[in-house]
Design a protein around this motif. Structure first.
Motif, PDB file in Angstrom:
ATOM      1  N   PHE A 258     -29.770 -24.199 -32.633  1.00  0.00           N
ATOM      2  CA  PHE A 258     -29.468 -22.953 -31.947  1.00  0.00           C
ATOM      3  C   PHE A 258     -29.864 -23.015 -30.469  1.00  0.00           C
ATOM      4  N   ASP A 259     -30.989 -23.626 -30.172  1.00  0.00           N
ATOM      5  CA  ASP A 259     -31.476 -23.680 -28.791  1.00  0.00           C
ATOM      6  C   ASP A 259     -30.583 -24.509 -27.871  1.00  0.00           C
ATOM      7  N   ALA A 260     -29.717 -25.345 -28.438  1.00  0.00           N
ATOM      8  CA  ALA A 260     -28.837 -26.171 -27.623  1.00  0.00           C
ATOM      9  C   ALA A 260     -27.620 -25.413 -27.125  1.00  0.00           C
ATOM     10  N   MET A 261     -27.392 -24.216 -27.663  1.00  0.00           N
ATOM     11  CA  MET A 261     -26.232 -23.426 -27.252  1.00  0.00           C
ATOM     12  C   MET A 261     -26.421 -22.890 -25.841  1.00  0.00           C
ATOM     13  N   PRO A 262     -25.342 -22.819 -25.063  1.00  0.00           N
ATOM     14  CA  PRO A 262     -25.460 -22.231 -23.732  1.00  0.00           C
ATOM     15  C   PRO A 262     -25.692 -20.724 -23.851  1.00  0.00           C
ATOM     16  N   PRO A 263     -26.300 -20.117 -22.842  1.00  0.00           N
ATOM     17  CA  PRO A 263     -26.537 -18.677 -22.924  1.00  0.00           C
ATOM     18  C   PRO A 263     -25.223 -17.905 -22.906  1.00  0.00           C
ATOM     19  N   ALA A 264     -25.240 -16.737 -23.521  1.00  0.00           N
ATOM     20  CA  ALA A 264     -24.064 -15.870 -23.540  1.00  0.00           C
ATOM     21  C   ALA A 264     -23.805 -15.337 -22.143  1.00  0.00           C
ATOM     22  N   PRO A 265     -22.549 -15.044 -21.804  1.00  0.00           N
ATOM     23  CA  PRO A 265     -22.275 -14.484 -20.479  1.00  0.00           C
ATOM     24  C   PRO A 265     -22.949 -13.120 -20.345  1.00  0.00           C
ATOM     25  N   PRO A 266     -23.341 -12.743 -19.140  1.00  0.00           N
ATOM     26  CA  PRO A 266     -24.014 -11.450 -18.967  1.00  0.00           C
ATOM     27  C   PRO A 266     -23.064 -10.290 -19.277  1.00  0.00           C
ATOM     28  N   LEU A 267     -23.656  -9.162 -19.667  1.00  0.00           N
ATOM     29  CA  LEU A 267     -22.864  -7.970 -19.941  1.00  0.00           C
ATOM     30  C   LEU A 267     -22.243  -7.454 -18.652  1.00  0.00           C
ATOM     31  N   SER A 268     -21.064  -6.884 -18.759  1.00  0.00           N
ATOM     32  CA  SER A 268     -20.385  -6.352 -17.579  1.00  0.00           C
ATOM     33  C   SER A 268     -21.143  -5.131 -17.062  1.00  0.00           C
ATOM     34  N   PRO A 269     -21.019  -4.851 -15.756  1.00  0.00           N
ATOM     35  CA  PRO A 269     -21.693  -3.657 -15.212  1.00  0.00           C
ATOM     36  C   PRO A 269     -21.237  -2.372 -15.907  1.00  0.00           C
ATOM     37  N   ALA A 270     -19.955  -2.281 -16.280  1.00  0.00           N
ATOM     38  CA  ALA A 270     -19.462  -1.082 -16.948  1.00  0.00           C
ATOM     39  C   ALA A 270     -20.141  -0.904 -18.306  1.00  0.00           C
ATOM     40  N   PHE A 271     -20.327  -1.995 -19.016  1.00  0.00           N
ATOM     41  CA  PHE A 271     -20.970  -1.921 -20.324  1.00  0.00           C
ATOM     42  C   PHE A 271     -22.447  -1.571 -20.183  1.00  0.00           C
ATOM     43  N   ARG A 272     -23.089  -2.160 -19.186  1.00  0.00           N
ATOM     44  CA  ARG A 272     -24.509  -1.886 -18.970  1.00  0.00           C
ATOM     45  C   ARG A 272     -24.745  -0.448 -18.535  1.00  0.00           C
ATOM     46  N   ALA A 273     -23.742   0.174 -17.931  1.00  0.00           N
ATOM     47  CA  ALA A 273     -23.883   1.545 -17.437  1.00  0.00           C
ATOM     48  C   ALA A 273     -23.714   2.585 -18.544  1.00  0.00           C
ATOM     49  N   LEU A 274     -23.279   2.174 -19.734  1.00  0.00           N
ATOM     50  CA  LEU A 274     -23.090   3.123 -20.831  1.00  0.00           C
ATOM     51  C   LEU A 274     -24.426   3.743 -21.239  1.00  0.00           C
ATOM     52  N   THR A 275     -24.417   5.034 -21.441  1.00  0.00           N
ATOM     53  CA  THR A 275     -25.592   5.707 -21.978  1.00  0.00           C
ATOM     54  C   THR A 275     -25.549   5.595 -23.496  1.00  0.00           C
ATOM     55  N   ASP A 276     -26.646   5.934 -24.150  1.00  0.00           N
ATOM     56  CA  ASP A 276     -26.663   5.914 -25.610  1.00  0.00           C
ATOM     57  C   ASP A 276     -25.619   6.862 -26.170  1.00  0.00           C
ATOM     58  N   GLU A 277     -25.448   8.009 -25.521  1.00  0.00           N
ATOM     59  CA  GLU A 277     -24.462   8.978 -25.985  1.00  0.00           C
ATOM     60  C   GLU A 277     -23.044   8.423 -25.857  1.00  0.00           C
ATOM     61  N   ASP A 278     -22.770   7.733 -24.733  1.00  0.00           N
ATOM     62  CA  ASP A 278     -21.454   7.115 -24.543  1.00  0.00           C
ATOM     63  C   ASP A 278     -21.192   6.061 -25.622  1.00  0.00           C
ATOM     64  N   ALA A 279     -22.201   5.245 -25.903  1.00  0.00           N
ATOM     65  CA  ALA A 279     -22.049   4.193 -26.912  1.00  0.00           C
ATOM     66  C   ALA A 279     -21.803   4.806 -28.282  1.00  0.00           C
ATOM     67  N   GLU A 280     -22.539   5.881 -28.611  1.00  0.00           N
ATOM     68  CA  GLU A 280     -22.342   6.543 -29.900  1.00  0.00           C
ATOM     69  C   GLU A 280     -20.955   7.170 -29.993  1.00  0.00           C
ATOM     70  N   ALA A 281     -20.478   7.750 -28.892  1.00  0.00           N
ATOM     71  CA  ALA A 281     -19.140   8.358 -28.884  1.00  0.00           C
ATOM     72  C   ALA A 281     -18.064   7.292 -29.070  1.00  0.00           C
ATOM     73  N   ARG A 282     -18.243   6.139 -28.413  1.00  0.00           N
ATOM     74  CA  ARG A 282     -17.269   5.055 -28.574  1.00  0.00           C
ATOM     75  C   ARG A 282     -17.272   4.543 -30.001  1.00  0.00           C
ATOM     76  N   ALA A 283     -18.450   4.408 -30.591  1.00  0.00           N
ATOM     77  CA  ALA A 283     -18.544   3.933 -31.974  1.00  0.00           C
ATOM     78  C   ALA A 283     -17.917   4.942 -32.926  1.00  0.00           C
ATOM     79  N   ALA A 284     -18.138   6.224 -32.685  1.00  0.00           N
ATOM     80  CA  ALA A 284     -17.582   7.261 -33.557  1.00  0.00           C
ATOM     81  C   ALA A 284     -16.064   7.310 -33.474  1.00  0.00           C
ATOM     82  N   SER A 285     -15.500   6.964 -32.314  1.00  0.00           N
ATOM     83  CA  SER A 285     -14.044   6.999 -32.163  1.00  0.00           C
ATOM     84  C   SER A 285     -13.366   5.723 -32.650  1.00  0.00           C
ATOM     85  N   ASP A 286     -14.154   4.701 -32.992  1.00  0.00           N
ATOM     86  CA  ASP A 286     -13.606   3.436 -33.468  1.00  0.00           C
ATOM     87  C   ASP A 286     -13.245   3.579 -34.944  1.00  0.00           C
TER      88      ASP A 286
END
Length: 109
Positions: free
Chosen positions: A18-46
């Motif tokens: 597992f340690d030999a894997m390259p790191p994952a790409p960083p999260l996008s600024p739009a994704f990082r800007a989501l509030t918990d409420e926004d994330a819950e709303a997106r999950a509820a609409s999925d």
């Protein structure tokens, strides 16, 4: 790490640990800007996201996946030609057809 050329466009890469894997790409600024409420709303609409009932993990038991068994199977040439003509994954498609047949027979009982 090993690489296996599987087609003209893709290379399958396997990592020995597992340690030999390259790191994952960083999260996008739009994704990082989501509030918990926004994330819950997106999950509820999925439509594919379900809610986990309270206490589910208190009684959940791990279940091992059923593995497939390798066999030798003789098929008519025209049947095999049909499934192979649909491209990669023809064995999985044959399995799906056989599985649906088994389910239909079991539900007819």
């Amino acid at each position: 790490m090993t690489g296996k050329h599987t087609s003209k466009r893709e290379t399958l890469v396997r990592f020995d640990e597992f340690d030999a894997m390259p790191p994952a790409p960083p999260l996008s600024p739009a994704f990082r800007a989501l509030t918990d409420e926004d994330a819950e709303a997106r999950a509820a609409s999925d439509p594919d996201a379900g809610t986990i009932p309270p206490g589910f993990w208190d009684t959940a038991q791990p279940v091992g996946a059923e593995t497939k068994e390798q066999i030798t199977l003789r098929l008519d040439p025209d049947v095999l030609r049909h499934f192979r003509s649909q491209g990669k994954g023809y064995q999985s498609r044959i399995n799906a057809v056989l599985k649906s047949y088994v389910k239909a027979k079991e539900s007819a009982r």
